[in-house]
Every structure is written in structure tokens, then in C-alpha cells.
Design a protein around this motif. Structure first.
Motif, PDB file in Angstrom:
ATOM      1  N   ALA A   8       3.585 -22.431  11.387  1.00  0.00           N
ATOM      2  CA  ALA A   8       3.213 -22.510  12.824  1.00  0.00           C
ATOM      3  C   ALA A   8       3.011 -21.214  13.403  1.00  0.00           C
ATOM      4  O   ALA A   8       2.112 -21.068  14.486  1.00  0.00           O
ATOM      5  N   ASP A   9       3.809 -20.221  12.947  1.00  0.00           N
ATOM      6  CA  ASP A   9       3.871 -19.023  13.554  1.00  0.00           C
ATOM      7  C   ASP A   9       3.095 -17.761  12.785  1.00  0.00           C
ATOM      8  O   ASP A   9       3.198 -16.671  13.285  1.00  0.00           O
ATOM      9  N   ARG A  10       2.465 -18.198  11.871  1.00  0.00           N
ATOM     10  CA  ARG A  10       1.833 -17.132  11.108  1.00  0.00           C
ATOM     11  C   ARG A  10       0.650 -16.415  11.744  1.00  0.00           C
ATOM     12  O   ARG A  10       0.563 -15.252  11.716  1.00  0.00           O
ATOM     13  N   ASP A  11      -0.104 -17.210  12.391  1.00  0.00           N
ATOM     14  CA  ASP A  11      -1.328 -16.498  13.334  1.00  0.00           C
ATOM     15  C   ASP A  11      -0.751 -15.568  14.256  1.00  0.00           C
ATOM     16  O   ASP A  11      -1.639 -14.605  14.539  1.00  0.00           O
ATOM     17  N   THR A  12       0.463 -15.555  14.672  1.00  0.00           N
ATOM     18  CA  THR A  12       1.013 -14.896  15.915  1.00  0.00           C
ATOM     19  C   THR A  12       1.746 -13.777  15.285  1.00  0.00           C
ATOM     20  O   THR A  12       2.296 -12.724  16.145  1.00  0.00           O
ATOM     21  N   ASN A  13       1.819 -13.637  14.026  1.00  0.00           N
ATOM     22  CA  ASN A  13       2.517 -12.599  13.459  1.00  0.00           C
ATOM     23  C   ASN A  13       1.976 -12.005  12.222  1.00  0.00           C
ATOM     24  O   ASN A  13       2.722 -11.602  11.254  1.00  0.00           O
ATOM     25  N   VAL A  14       0.830 -11.828  12.260  1.00  0.00           N
ATOM     26  CA  VAL A  14      -0.228 -11.486  11.364  1.00  0.00           C
ATOM     27  C   VAL A  14       0.418  -9.917  10.624  1.00  0.00           C
ATOM     28  O   VAL A  14       0.243  -9.652   9.812  1.00  0.00           O
ATOM     29  N   GLU A  15       0.602  -8.847  11.845  1.00  0.00           N
ATOM     30  CA  GLU A  15       0.884  -7.691  11.335  1.00  0.00           C
ATOM     31  C   GLU A  15       2.228  -7.605  10.805  1.00  0.00           C
ATOM     32  O   GLU A  15       2.408  -7.048   9.508  1.00  0.00           O
ATOM     33  N   TYR A  16       3.473  -8.487  10.929  1.00  0.00           N
ATOM     34  CA  TYR A  16       4.540  -8.404  10.370  1.00  0.00           C
ATOM     35  C   TYR A  16       4.251  -9.128   8.878  1.00  0.00           C
ATOM     36  O   TYR A  16       4.898  -8.433   8.013  1.00  0.00           O
ATOM     37  N   ILE A  17       3.501 -10.026   8.753  1.00  0.00           N
ATOM     38  CA  ILE A  17       3.170 -10.530   7.477  1.00  0.00           C
ATOM     39  C   ILE A  17       2.507  -9.613   6.565  1.00  0.00           C
ATOM     40  O   ILE A  17       2.786  -9.555   5.370  1.00  0.00           O
ATOM     41  N   ASP A  18       1.459  -8.950   7.214  1.00  0.00           N
ATOM     42  CA  ASP A  18       0.965  -7.948   6.352  1.00  0.00           C
ATOM     43  C   ASP A  18       1.832  -6.765   5.776  1.00  0.00           C
ATOM     44  O   ASP A  18       1.886  -6.385   4.560  1.00  0.00           O
ATOM     45  N   GLU A  43       1.469  -7.546  -2.363  1.00  0.00           N
ATOM     46  CA  GLU A  43       1.825  -8.335  -3.582  1.00  0.00           C
ATOM     47  C   GLU A  43       1.882  -9.654  -2.505  1.00  0.00           C
ATOM     48  O   GLU A  43       2.442 -10.108  -1.513  1.00  0.00           O
ATOM     49  N   ALA A  44       1.442 -10.784  -3.487  1.00  0.00           N
ATOM     50  CA  ALA A  44       1.449 -12.170  -3.256  1.00  0.00           C
ATOM     51  C   ALA A  44       1.349 -13.035  -4.255  1.00  0.00           C
ATOM     52  O   ALA A  44       0.865 -12.553  -5.538  1.00  0.00           O
TER      53      ALA A  44
END
Length: 205
Positions: A8-18, A43-44
Motif C-alpha cells: 500500500a506504500d509503494r506508490d509513495t516511495n517510488v524513489e526508495y524502491i528504485d 535487479e528484480a
């Protein structure tokens, strides 16, 4: 500081996930030479599509990513059961009270020692992430964490007082001896890790 990023938090943490996927490419493909899939410097794998929880070690001063680990329930797709089943010929653990940790990575440029003995130094961010795993599991009522790791990580666990129970059968995969182990998520473990890394207070706000 450890930041938890769930589906649920992915869209607001796009830069950290990248940043995390870029770091994983640097660690697992470039540094360790693992057979992983890297696209556009990131890598994914298919387990990133299973809505895992990510624990991200964030620098309090700069806001940059220093490390990360992925958590998945063992009741669904996970690496031990679906990729490393050779390690557990009698079957991998499966329970709502057991999660799997995987893709544990620390940014190679980070060099902050947490624990030193006569021959060994452990990165402080490693201990912070381990503390974070225990804290999130204690909060969520998760009793144990299972993981696949090599001899180097086994030595790190022992050095910082993070005991594990080996399960299955250690096997050489590629060029490294690979193990599966299960860790009890207890307040005692969190206290030991806190002493090793100097994390007296919570690492998850």
C-alpha cells in the motif's frame, strides 16, 4: 532509521524502491556475481511481484538508502520453497507465523563497523536491518524468520549474536556453500543485536 514499505506504500516511495533495485544490482550482480536478472541497472525477481514488505535502512542525515531486506510470508511463494528446495528435501517451513527474509543487501560504499573481534568486522547497517526484522516481526506476531544464506552471512550472524537453527541440508550452489536456517524472533535477540550495533532504542519509528 528503518522504513517499512508495504504494498500500500509503494506508490509513495517510488524513489526508495528504485534505489533499492539499483543497489541490489550493484550488490548481487556486480559485487557477488550471482546469476540474477538485471534490467536497466536494476535487479528484480518474481518475488518482488508478490507484495512483499521491504525494510529499508535510511540515512537519517541525507535520506539516502544504505541497505534493504525483503520479507515474505511462507504461506505463499518464497525463495526457499520455490528456488532453493534442494536445501530442504523434506519440505520448506510453511506457517502464518513464519516469514522469509531474502535479498539482504548493504550499499557497498557504506563502511561503518558495528562489531569487531580479532578477525572480523560487521557493517553497522547490517545490524540495524537485523534489529528492524526482529522489531517488525515482534509487532506483527511473527514467531520465526527463515532465510537462505552463505557461509559469509552465517559468520556474520554468529559474530553479532544472532543464532539460527540450521534446517535441511547445506548444499554448494554455484561457487558457495549455501544454508537454510530459521531464527527465533525474541526480545532477547533484539537486545543482543542492539548491544552489538549500539542500537539501544527502536530502529523503526
Amino acid at each position: 532509521m528503518i522504513k517499512i514499505v508495504e504494498a500500500a506504500d509503494r506508490d509513495t516511495n517510488v524513489e526508495y524502491i528504485d534505489q533499492m533495485h539499483r543497489m541490489r544490482a550493484e550488490v548481487f550482480a556486480d559485487r557477488l556475481g550471482w546469476d540474477v536478472t538485471v534490467n536497466n541497472g536494476r535487479e528484480a525477481d518474481r518475488f518482488d511481484d508478490e507484495d512483499p514488505a521491504y525494510l529499508l535502512a535510511i540515512d537519517d542525515r541525507t535520506g539516502t538508502l544504505n541497505g534493504a531486506v525483503r520479507l515474505l510470508p511462507t504461506t505463499g511463494p518464497n525463495m526457499l520453497r520455490d528456488v532453493f528446495s534442494v536445501l530442504v528435501p523434506d519440505g520448506a517451513p510453511e506457517s502464518p507465523l513464519i516469514w522469509e527474509s531474502s535479498r539482504f543487501a548493504i550499499k557497498p560504499a557504506i563502511n561503518k563497523a558495528a562489531h569487531v573481534d580479532a578477525n572480523f568486522v560487521v557493517n553497522r547497517m547490517t545490524v540495524e536491518l537485523l534489529c528492524g526484522i526482529v522489531e517488525v516481526c515482534r509487532s506483527a506476531g511473527i514467531a520465526q524468520v527463515v532465510s537462505v544464506f552463505d557461509a559469509r552471512m552465517a559468520r556474520i550472524f554468529r559474530a553479532v549474536g544472532c543464532p539460527f537453527t540450521p534446517i535441511g541440508r547445506p548444499t554448494r550452489i554455484g561457487s558457495v556453500m549455501t544454508y537454510a536456517g530459521i531464527f527465533d524472533m525474541t526480545d532477547e535477540l533484539r537486545a543482543k543485536l542492539g548491544r552489538a550495533g549500539g542500537f539501544n532504542g527502536r530502529v523503526i519509528p
